[in-house]
Every structure is written in structure tokens, then in C-alpha cells.
Scaffold this motif. Structure first.
Motif, PDB file in Angstrom:
ATOM      1  N   UNK A 108       0.834  -1.203   0.000  1.00 22.83           N
ATOM      2  CA  UNK A 108       0.000   0.000   0.000  1.00 22.83           C
ATOM      3  C   UNK A 108       0.869   1.254   0.000  1.00 22.83           C
ATOM      4  N   UNK A 109       0.659   2.095  -1.006  1.00 24.23           N
ATOM      5  CA  UNK A 109       1.342   3.377  -1.142  1.00 24.23           C
ATOM      6  C   UNK A 109       0.308   4.479  -0.912  1.00 24.23           C
ATOM      7  N   UNK A 110       0.616   5.418  -0.013  1.00 24.68           N
ATOM      8  CA  UNK A 110      -0.326   6.485   0.291  1.00 24.68           C
ATOM      9  C   UNK A 110       0.149   7.818  -0.268  1.00 24.68           C
ATOM     10  N   UNK A 111      -0.802   8.694  -0.527  1.00 27.82           N
ATOM     11  CA  UNK A 111      -0.486  10.050  -0.965  1.00 27.82           C
ATOM     12  C   UNK A 111       0.030  10.861   0.210  1.00 27.82           C
ATOM     13  N   UNK A 112       1.078  11.625  -0.033  1.00 25.01           N
ATOM     14  CA  UNK A 112       1.612  12.548   0.962  1.00 25.01           C
ATOM     15  C   UNK A 112       1.396  13.961   0.425  1.00 25.01           C
ATOM     16  N   UNK A 113       0.408  14.655   0.968  1.00 24.62           N
ATOM     17  CA  UNK A 113       0.008  15.968   0.463  1.00 24.62           C
ATOM     18  C   UNK A 113       0.468  17.020   1.466  1.00 24.62           C
ATOM     19  N   UNK A 114       1.667  17.543   1.247  1.00 23.29           N
ATOM     20  CA  UNK A 114       2.254  18.427   2.258  1.00 23.29           C
ATOM     21  C   UNK A 114       2.817  19.718   1.672  1.00 23.29           C
ATOM     22  N   UNK A 115       2.499  20.038   0.419  1.00 22.74           N
ATOM     23  CA  UNK A 115       2.771  21.396  -0.047  1.00 22.74           C
ATOM     24  C   UNK A 115       1.781  22.354   0.594  1.00 22.74           C
ATOM     25  N   UNK A 116       0.598  21.844   0.880  1.00 22.85           N
ATOM     26  CA  UNK A 116      -0.474  22.652   1.460  1.00 22.85           C
ATOM     27  C   UNK A 116      -1.325  21.770   2.368  1.00 22.85           C
ATOM     28  N   UNK A 117      -2.138  22.390   3.178  1.00 29.47           N
ATOM     29  CA  UNK A 117      -3.113  21.679   4.002  1.00 29.47           C
ATOM     30  C   UNK A 117      -4.487  22.257   3.702  1.00 29.47           C
ATOM     31  N   UNK A 118      -5.470  21.841   4.450  1.00 29.00           N
ATOM     32  CA  UNK A 118      -6.782  22.488   4.410  1.00 29.00           C
ATOM     33  C   UNK A 118      -6.754  23.730   5.295  1.00 29.00           C
ATOM     34  N   UNK A 119      -7.602  24.708   4.985  1.00 31.56           N
ATOM     35  CA  UNK A 119      -7.716  25.862   5.873  1.00 31.56           C
ATOM     36  C   UNK A 119      -8.458  25.485   7.154  1.00 31.56           C
ATOM     37  N   UNK A 120      -8.986  24.264   7.208  1.00 35.11           N
ATOM     38  CA  UNK A 120      -9.635  23.777   8.424  1.00 35.11           C
ATOM     39  C   UNK A 120      -8.695  22.935   9.279  1.00 35.11           C
ATOM     40  N   UNK A 121      -7.445  22.813   8.832  1.00 36.59           N
ATOM     41  CA  UNK A 121      -6.427  22.139   9.637  1.00 36.59           C
ATOM     42  C   UNK A 121      -6.172  22.945  10.914  1.00 36.59           C
ATOM     43  N   UNK A 122      -5.938  22.250  12.011  1.00 37.36           N
ATOM     44  CA  UNK A 122      -5.696  22.918  13.297  1.00 37.36           C
ATOM     45  C   UNK A 122      -4.548  23.917  13.188  1.00 37.36           C
ATOM     46  N   UNK A 123      -3.499  23.547  12.470  1.00 33.24           N
ATOM     47  CA  UNK A 123      -2.359  24.458  12.327  1.00 33.24           C
ATOM     48  C   UNK A 123      -2.790  25.793  11.725  1.00 33.24           C
ATOM     49  N   UNK A 124      -3.610  25.724  10.684  1.00 37.98           N
ATOM     50  CA  UNK A 124      -4.009  26.971  10.030  1.00 37.98           C
ATOM     51  C   UNK A 124      -5.027  27.740  10.857  1.00 37.98           C
ATOM     52  N   UNK A 125      -5.937  27.015  11.506  1.00 39.02           N
ATOM     53  CA  UNK A 125      -6.908  27.688  12.356  1.00 39.02           C
ATOM     54  C   UNK A 125      -6.207  28.492  13.456  1.00 39.02           C
ATOM     55  N   UNK A 126      -5.134  27.938  14.001  1.00 42.02           N
ATOM     56  CA  UNK A 126      -4.346  28.654  14.995  1.00 42.02           C
ATOM     57  C   UNK A 126      -3.551  29.784  14.339  1.00 42.02           C
ATOM     58  N   UNK A 127      -3.009  29.493  13.179  1.00 44.21           N
ATOM     59  CA  UNK A 127      -2.145  30.443  12.477  1.00 44.21           C
ATOM     60  C   UNK A 127      -2.853  31.756  12.182  1.00 44.21           C
ATOM     61  N   UNK A 128      -4.139  31.684  11.893  1.00 39.06           N
ATOM     62  CA  UNK A 128      -4.858  32.894  11.496  1.00 39.06           C
ATOM     63  C   UNK A 128      -5.409  33.670  12.694  1.00 39.06           C
ATOM     64  N   UNK A 129      -5.251  33.148  13.910  1.00 42.83           N
ATOM     65  CA  UNK A 129      -5.814  33.817  15.087  1.00 42.83           C
ATOM     66  C   UNK A 129      -5.096  35.115  15.433  1.00 42.83           C
ATOM     67  N   UNK A 130      -3.770  35.093  15.347  1.00 40.96           N
ATOM     68  CA  UNK A 130      -3.010  36.293  15.680  1.00 40.96           C
ATOM     69  C   UNK A 130      -1.629  36.203  15.046  1.00 40.96           C
ATOM     70  N   UNK A 131      -0.986  37.340  14.910  1.00 41.56           N
ATOM     71  CA  UNK A 131       0.323  37.369  14.264  1.00 41.56           C
ATOM     72  C   UNK A 131       1.424  36.766  15.131  1.00 41.56           C
ATOM     73  N   UNK A 132       1.163  36.656  16.427  1.00 41.22           N
ATOM     74  CA  UNK A 132       2.185  36.078  17.295  1.00 41.22           C
ATOM     75  C   UNK A 132       1.825  34.668  17.751  1.00 41.22           C
ATOM     76  N   UNK A 133       0.850  34.047  17.082  1.00 37.84           N
ATOM     77  CA  UNK A 133       0.464  32.683  17.428  1.00 37.84           C
ATOM     78  C   UNK A 133       1.608  31.713  17.143  1.00 37.84           C
ATOM     79  N   UNK A 134       1.691  30.682  17.942  1.00 39.71           N
ATOM     80  CA  UNK A 134       2.744  29.671  17.793  1.00 39.71           C
ATOM     81  C   UNK A 134       2.803  29.099  16.381  1.00 39.71           C
ATOM     82  N   UNK A 135       1.653  29.002  15.726  1.00 39.03           N
ATOM     83  CA  UNK A 135       1.586  28.363  14.405  1.00 39.03           C
ATOM     84  C   UNK A 135       1.612  29.365  13.248  1.00 39.03           C
ATOM     85  N   UNK A 136       1.819  30.628  13.567  1.00 36.06           N
ATOM     86  CA  UNK A 136       1.758  31.641  12.511  1.00 36.06           C
ATOM     87  C   UNK A 136       2.724  31.327  11.363  1.00 36.06           C
ATOM     88  N   UNK A 137       3.918  30.899  11.697  1.00 34.00           N
ATOM     89  CA  UNK A 137       4.952  30.674  10.701  1.00 34.00           C
ATOM     90  C   UNK A 137       4.853  29.301  10.044  1.00 34.00           C
TER      91      UNK A 137
END
Length: 564
Positions: A108-137
Motif C-alpha cells: 500500500x502506497x499512500x499520498x503525501x500531500x504536504x505542499x499545502x493543508x486544508x484551511x480547516x487544519x488545526x495548524x491553520x486555524x491557529x495560524x490565522x488567530x493572531x500574528x504572534x500565534x505559535x503556528x503563525x509561521x
């Protein structure tokens, strides 16, 4: 600091590896088999067809994304990399699927989709909260006070900027693809470590490798210099400018050191590997310690149909790549996938008269060329383009966005839809045709995408009963390839180069020589191989009626000949 990996030994292209010998069958899970009647294919549906997969002889399955996703781009927008999309089932279902595959000798070979994520990914949801958020970068942000960000073209949002304004932090975020697919910032080592940990999670579960989706775009210059004026408005040139950034191969070598080197039997495939044979080699040169197999697009990016592009130019693509890869590195061979129309509709002839013959001819081609064979679900049946008449029939974000853009700008909608009948990737996504029952036996509910009306004739159950069907021809060619190492590792030599109708080549290994003759036209075609065929033996033909003249090929005829 990145350190370029070097090895003490250069491996040759004849070194035996399981992933070189494998026939890889691609499963697009939404369209494979629905088990619960909701109209969407799922993991239990695939499990129910594992014996079918074993029966056709394939060695591995490349499974399109099944991760948790809001499904803006049919799973290529991932909101959680360690969970399964509810449409497809549960992690328990996945574990059963993996176990069932391995019990049948299927990897079994799986797709690795890591150029981008969904905007509903936890990382992005945190990233957009504030400019100094841990996940901003973790993503690319451009503060509005710096002015409008340098223009970047978006693949799925026609004529729109790939920078999306987000009022919450008065900033723009980057999305090379859909607005719901923000690009991950690979310059950030924390992002890379998150991804490496996720890869280990799946490899530790026992999967057998990854296909890296759109990874050629992962390396970006964070200053985002202005695009050269001469390429603005030219998508293909922009794509080249976007891809293969200065740190791309640094990332891959780091990925190899941190993850892949610890799983030496894992297969890795580089989607869109460069824009030339030389660039593709960088991904898979054993000395560089990056990936295994280069999956380039030049052989499928030919326009609407092979007849418009020309067979002579098509042959040149394969010959140029083979020349570069003849001593080291490894290529994939494919004619279709989930982003392409049906193989027989693009490279063959899907009329009633020639659909089966040309489908078998194309199967012969991908089974006899040097490289790992990738074969898309349903092509073993000779499935063809559905050719939708109405935009309402399409689910694909790419088609819908382009149609909406034309509608808003008084474009020619009729011409666009006519073109999509041949080129839309939705043509390759219609449900697999299992039998002649309602919805081709794919679902008892309403299918997420319409079933091709030809399912009453073109389906597994019907073709199983015919020893000369496209399905049984596929089985025969898979076994022929497995039983003849010359078709896997043998030297490739193009013959009759300027012939506009016939693709002729030899494969040679350890004193054994095999000739492959493929007529890509609906006409009788003469071929000049320069080889004395008097004592040769035809070991495979896609015609039932054999004949002795091997220099004149019937329409879409495919011959494999053993040279004595």
C-alpha cells in the motif's frame, strides 16, 4: 544548515528492487466501491474487492488521500493527517484494509500531500488567530501594511491572485491551489518535523511508501520576488517558475535522512519531478539519497488527444527520458491517473469499433516500457470518458471555478464545456463499473458522480466471462511482464523513429531480445525495424486472429515478439 547526502557507490538501473518490478494500481477511493449506500466509495468497499485486486495480479495499490478533509479538492485538502475522512470510514477500517492487502501480497502506497493543508487544519486555524500565534509561521502570511503582496497565480482560482486577504489579522495568506488549501511554509523546521513525525506514524502502521503530491512547489522564496513580466499570463511558464525552488532537494535529502532511510524497503514517488529528464534525475539519483521513482508529466501534458500532438514527438519524450535514466535512477510509466481523462479516450480510440483494441494496445505499451508501471483503476476494463453535457454534473473544483470565471466574464461557456468532455479530470473519476445492475454495482444509493452509461456492456462481471476481454488481456500482460525480466530491466532502443503511426522498440537483457510493435492509428501501418524476423516468435497479440506478416500492423495492433 543542509548537508548534501553522498554515497560511496552508484547503483545502476538494473539493481533489483521490488518497486521496480511492481505493477502499481491506483485507487481513487470515492469512485471504487461504496459499501454503505451513501454514494461515496469507502474503505470497506475496497476491502470487499481485495480478492479482485489479487486476481488481476497487481503488486501494490497507490491510494489517493483518505485523510480527514472538508473535501474541497476531493481529499487533497487535509484537515488532519492522522485521521480518516468520515466518508471513507474509520482508522479501524484502514487497519483491516492494510492487513487484508498484506495477506494477499499487495503493498500500500499512500499520498503525501504536504505542499499545502486544508484551511480547516488545526495548524491553520491557529495560524490565522493572531500574528504572534505559535503556528503563525507554519504558513505564508503577508501583512497588509506592507502593501499588496507580489502577484502569484492560483491553479484553481482562474485569473485570481494566490494571496487571500484575511481580515482577522489584516494579512494575506498564500494558496497556490484552492483558497481552502493554504501553502505550508517548508522554510520553517517545525513544519518539516511535524511532517516527518506524521510520515513515521503511517510507516510504523506498516504502509509501504508514499507518493509525494505537488511537492515540486514546496520550496519557496519567502521574499516573493515579482514574477518576470514575460511569463505573466502564461500558466506553464509560471508553473516552471513556481517549482523546484532552491531548497527543494535539501528538504528531500533531509526527509530521507530523518525518515526514509529508516524504512529502506519503502517506495517513494516524486510527482511532477522537474521539467526535464535532467531535473527529474535529481529526485531519484541514488547518490543523492532522496526518492525512488520519478513521476513526470511531460508524457501526459500533450493537449486533448495524442493524434493532435503527434506520435513522433510522443516517442521522443520517452526516448529522451530513457536516455537520461539508462544507467541510474528510475522512472514511472503511466498514461492515466485521477487528474487525467481516460487512457483510451486520450491516447487511443474510444469508438465502439476500436475501444477494446486500442485499450489493449495501450496496456501493452505501459507493460513493456522500462520503468515502474502505474495503472489507473478501470482502465483494465477499457473505461472511457463520460463527456458530461452540463456544468451541474461536475464536482471538480477546477472545472467549476473555470466555468464560473467564464460566466462572469461573458466567456464561451458552450466551447468550454465541449472541451471539458475530452480533457476534464472528472472523466477519470466516474465510478468503477462492477456489473450491469443499477449504478454499475458501485452503490445502492445515488453515486456522488454519474456512472458512465456504457456500464451495461463495460463492467467487470461481463468481462470476466470473456477470455478475450480487455480485463483478461490486462491479467495476461501483467503475468507476461512478471515472467520476463527483460521487460522490466532490459535496455530500451527506439526503432523506426519517424514512423507517424507505429511505436516500435526493443528490450534487451542478458542475451534476450524482445521486440514491441504498437500501431497507434486506425489504419494499417507498415513498420521498418531493420530486424530479421524470420525466426522470431509472437508471444503476445491483442488480435485473436494471428498472422505471419509482422511488418504490417492492423489498426491498433500490439505485438510482442521474441527475437531468436
Amino acid at each position: 544548515m543542509f548537508i548534501t547526502a553522498q554515497s560511496q557507490e552508484t547503483k545502476t538501473s538494473t539493481d533489483k528492487k521490488w518497486w521496480k518490478e511492481a505493477v502499481v494500481y491506483q485507487i481513487y477511493p470515492r469512485s471504487f466501491k461504496d459499501s454503505d449506500g451513501d454514494g461515496v466509495g469507502d474503505l470497506k468497499g475496497i476491502i470487499s474487492k481485495l480478492d479482485y485486486l489479487r486476481s488481476i495480479g497487481i503488486d501494490a495499490v497507490w491510494l489517493n488521500p483518505i485523510y480527514e478533509s472538508p473535501n474541497d479538492d476531493n481529499g487533497y485538502d487535509i484537515s488532519n493527517y492522522r485521521e480518516i475522512m468520515k466518508d471513507f470510514g474509520t482508522m479501524q477500517d484502514f487497519d483491516l484494509l492494510l492487513k487484508g492487502m498484506h495477506e494477499r501480497g499487495i503493498k500500500l502506497i499512500m499520498d503525501l500531500v504536504v505542499n499545502h493543508s486544508s484551511d480547516e487544519n488545526y495548524w491553520f486555524q491557529e495560524s490565522r488567530k493572531s500574528r504572534d500565534n505559535k503556528y503563525r509561521n507554519y504558513y505564508y502570511w503577508w501583512p497588509a501594511e506592507k502593501g499588496t503582496p507580489p502577484y502569484r497565480w492560483s491553479f484553481f482560482d482562474v485569473n485570481s491572485n494566490a494571496w487571500k486577504y484575511d481580515a482577522q489579522t489584516d494579512s494575506y495568506y498564500l494558496h497556490y491551489f484552492s483558497v481552502k488549501q493554504p501553502d505550508l511554509n517548508w522554510n520553517n523546521p517545525e513544519v518539516r518535523n511535524e511532517i516527518y513525525d506524521m510520515m513515521k506514524f503511517w510507516l510504523d502502521k506498516g504502509i509501504d511508501g508514499f507518493r509525494l503530491d505537488a511537492f515540486q512547489f514546496a520550496s519557496k522564496d519567502p521574499s516573493f520576488p515579482e514574477l518576470p513580466k514575460e511569463i505573466v499570463g502564461k500558466p506553464l511558464e509560471i508553473i516552471k517558475y513556481y517549482g523546484n525552488g532552491s531548497h527543494l532537494h535539501d528538504y528531500l535529502q533531509e526527509m530521507n535522512r530523518e525518515v526514509l532511510s529508516k524504512y529502506p524497503n519503502a517506495m517513494t514517488v516524486a510527482e511532477g519531478a522537474g521539467d526535464s529528464p535532467k531535473a527529474a534525475m535529481k529526485f531519484v539519483d541514488p547518490d543523492r539519497k532522496e526518492l525512488n521513482i520519478a513521476y513526470h508529466f511531460e508524457s501526459v501534458d500533450i493537449g486533448k488527444h495524442l493524434s493532435d500532438f503527434g506520435l513522433v514527438k510522443y516517442k521522443d519524450i520517452f526516448s529522451r527520458y530513457d536516455e537520461t535514466f539508462k544507467d541510474k535512477g528510475w522512472l514511472s510509466i503511466f498514461m492515466a491517473n485521477h487528474d487525467q481523462p481516460r487512457m483510451v479516450s486520450k491516447f487511443g480510440n474510444d469508438t465502439e469499433k476500436y475501444r477494446e483494441l486500442s485499450s489493449k494496445m495501450l496496456t501493452t505499451f505501459v507493460m513493456t516500457m522500462r520503468g515502474t508501471t502505474f495503472y489507473y483503476q478501470g482502465d483494465e476494463l477499457g473505461m472511457s470518458n463520460i463527456r458530461f453535457d452540463n456544468i451541474e454534473d461536475y464536482n471538480d473544483v477546477d472545472t467549476r471555478n473555470k466555468h464560473q470565471f467564464l460566466k462572469e466574464n461573458n466567456g464561451d461557456l458552450k466551447a468550454f464545456l465541449e472541451g471539458q468532455k475530452q480533457t476534464s479530470r472528472e472523466n477519470g473519476r466516474t465510478p468503477i463499473q462492477w456489473n450491469a445492475d443499477a449504478n454499475a454495482g458501485f452503490t445502492v444509493g445515488k453515486p456522488w458522480l454519474k456512472v458512465n452509461p456504457n456500464y451495461t456492456k463495460v463492467n467487470v462481471e461481463t468481462l470476466e466471462k470473456d477470455p478475450n476481454s480487455t480485463l483478461n488481456y490486462f491479467r495476461k500482460l501483467v503475468q507476461l511482464r512478471k515472467n520476463n525480466p527483460v521487460l522490466i530491466y532490459g535496455k530500451y532502443t527506439l526503432l523506426d523513429k519517424e514512423n507517424p503511426k507505429v511505436f516500435a522498440f526493443t528490450r534487451e537483457l542478458e542475451g534476450k531480445k524482445t521486440l514491441v510493435l504498437l500501431n497507434f492509428s486506425a489504419d494499417n501501418a507498415t513498420v521498418n525495424t531493420g530486424i530479421n524476423l524470420n525466426n522470431s516468435k509472437i508471444i503476445s497479440s491483442n488480435y485473436q486472429e494471428m498472422r505471419s506478416n509482422k511488418s504490417i500492423l492492423r489498426p491498433y495492433e500490439a505485438l510482442i515478439i521474441e527475437i531468436n
